[in-house]
Design an enzyme around this catalytic site. Structure first.
Site, PDB file in Angstrom:
ATOM      1  N   ASP A   1      43.610  40.540  37.202  1.00  0.00           N
ATOM      2  CA  ASP A   1      42.853  39.156  36.877  1.00  0.00           C
ATOM      3  C   ASP A   1      42.550  38.737  38.174  1.00  0.00           C
ATOM      4  O   ASP A   1      43.054  38.502  39.204  1.00  0.00           O
ATOM      5  CB  ASP A   1      43.981  38.419  36.130  1.00  0.00           C
ATOM      6  CG  ASP A   1      44.239  38.848  34.704  1.00  0.00           C
ATOM      7  OD1 ASP A   1      43.612  39.850  34.214  1.00  0.00           O
ATOM      8  OD2 ASP A   1      44.777  37.832  33.786  1.00  0.00           O
TER       9      ASP A   1
ATOM     10  N   HIS B   1      47.384  40.321  40.019  1.00  0.00           N
ATOM     11  CA  HIS B   1      46.475  39.447  40.428  1.00  0.00           C
ATOM     12  C   HIS B   1      45.788  39.918  42.035  1.00  0.00           C
ATOM     13  O   HIS B   1      46.751  39.926  42.624  1.00  0.00           O
ATOM     14  CB  HIS B   1      46.406  38.056  40.373  1.00  0.00           C
ATOM     15  CG  HIS B   1      47.000  37.497  38.913  1.00  0.00           C
ATOM     16  ND1 HIS B   1      48.367  37.839  38.701  1.00  0.00           N
ATOM     17  CD2 HIS B   1      46.250  36.777  38.286  1.00  0.00           C
ATOM     18  CE1 HIS B   1      48.306  37.227  37.452  1.00  0.00           C
ATOM     19  NE2 HIS B   1      47.151  36.495  37.142  1.00  0.00           N
TER      20      HIS B   1
END
Length: 256
Positions: free
Chosen positions: A68, A213
């Site tokens: 992400d 992430h």
């Protein structure tokens, strides 16, 4: 998790400080517990003759690696690792200060066979917004990705996994399926790559969707060890669409 859109001008440590205010909400997430979602194995429960790509997740022990809030300054190194390890991933990208800052990395993700998807334009929590603002967050990101890759996203991940019926309906209108996760390393709270690796390995199971992430400093260094350890356990890495095949994600539906 805080809005990661300031990553280009702040450090990982600063983001961890910003994350403190959102940590209580984020810790509750394996996706929102009140959200009705569909497991990959359910989507695959379709009797067809053809095999899909180089792996059939009805037979193989599949797992999906997802990232992400990129692209970021760490994404080029991550793509190098994935290419070296021959692992496809699914990238849920942010627009402002990410897609528009690293367009060459978005193109590279698509060119190297990864699934490129949306994580909204500014990382605003969609359940706090009016319908028109939700549409803008999603459509603006889709438009940018399509301009760069030639392919419009069919998947999106709502910031912090926060979704509701309004988000489902607008996603359906826009041809987007929502993808949550079943494994989280909480890498927004630590730079310890070994800890990130341990957390992922402790939670991983067949049909898992791993949330990481690539904008945080400790995450990309953890990726080679995660891949190697899971391969030793017999896992095959796939994109989210491959995980669902021969089924297909339906717009407006939520998968986890």
């Amino acid at each position: 998790m805080p809005s990661p859109t300031r990553k280009t001008t702040t450090t990982g440590a600063a983001f961890r400080a910003l994350a403190a205010g959102a940590a209580a909400a984020a810790l509750a997430l394996t996706g929102c517990t009140g959200v009705e979602s569909t497991a990959p194995s359910t989507v695959r429960a379709t009797d067809v003759q053809a095999r899909f790509g180089t792996v059939d997740c009805r037979e193989a022990r599949c797992i999906a690696l997802t990232f992400d809030a990129g692209p970021s300054e760490h994404s080029a190194r991550l793509l190098d690792i994935l290419r070296e390890k021959r692992v496809p991933a699914t990238f849920f990208l942010l627009g402002e200060r990410h897609i528009d800052t690293y367009p060459e990395l978005v193109r590279r993700m698509a060119d190297e066979g990864h699934e490129v998807a949306s994580h909204t334009w500014t990382h605003r929590i969609l359940t706090d917004l009016e319908p028109d603002a939700i549409r803008e967050e999603l459509e603006r990101t889709n438009d940018a990705i399509e301009r760069l890759t030639g392919r419009r996203p069919t998947l999106m991940r709502p910031p912090q996994g926060r979704t509701n019926d309004t988000v489902h309906e607008i996603s359906r209108e826009l041809g987007l399926s929502e993808v949550l996760w079943s494994v989280t390393a909480k890498d927004y709270r630590t730079t310890d790559s070994e800890l990130i690796t341990r957390r992922v390995l402790a939670q991983s199971s067949r049909d898992g969707i791993i949330l990481l992430h690539d904008l945080y400093d400790g995450t990309v260094p953890a990726v080679p060890g995660i891949i190697d350890a899971l391969k030793k356990r017999g896992y095959v890495f796939v994109t989210v669409p491959q995980l669902l095949a021969p089924g297909k994600a339906e717009p407006g539906a939520v998968y986890r």
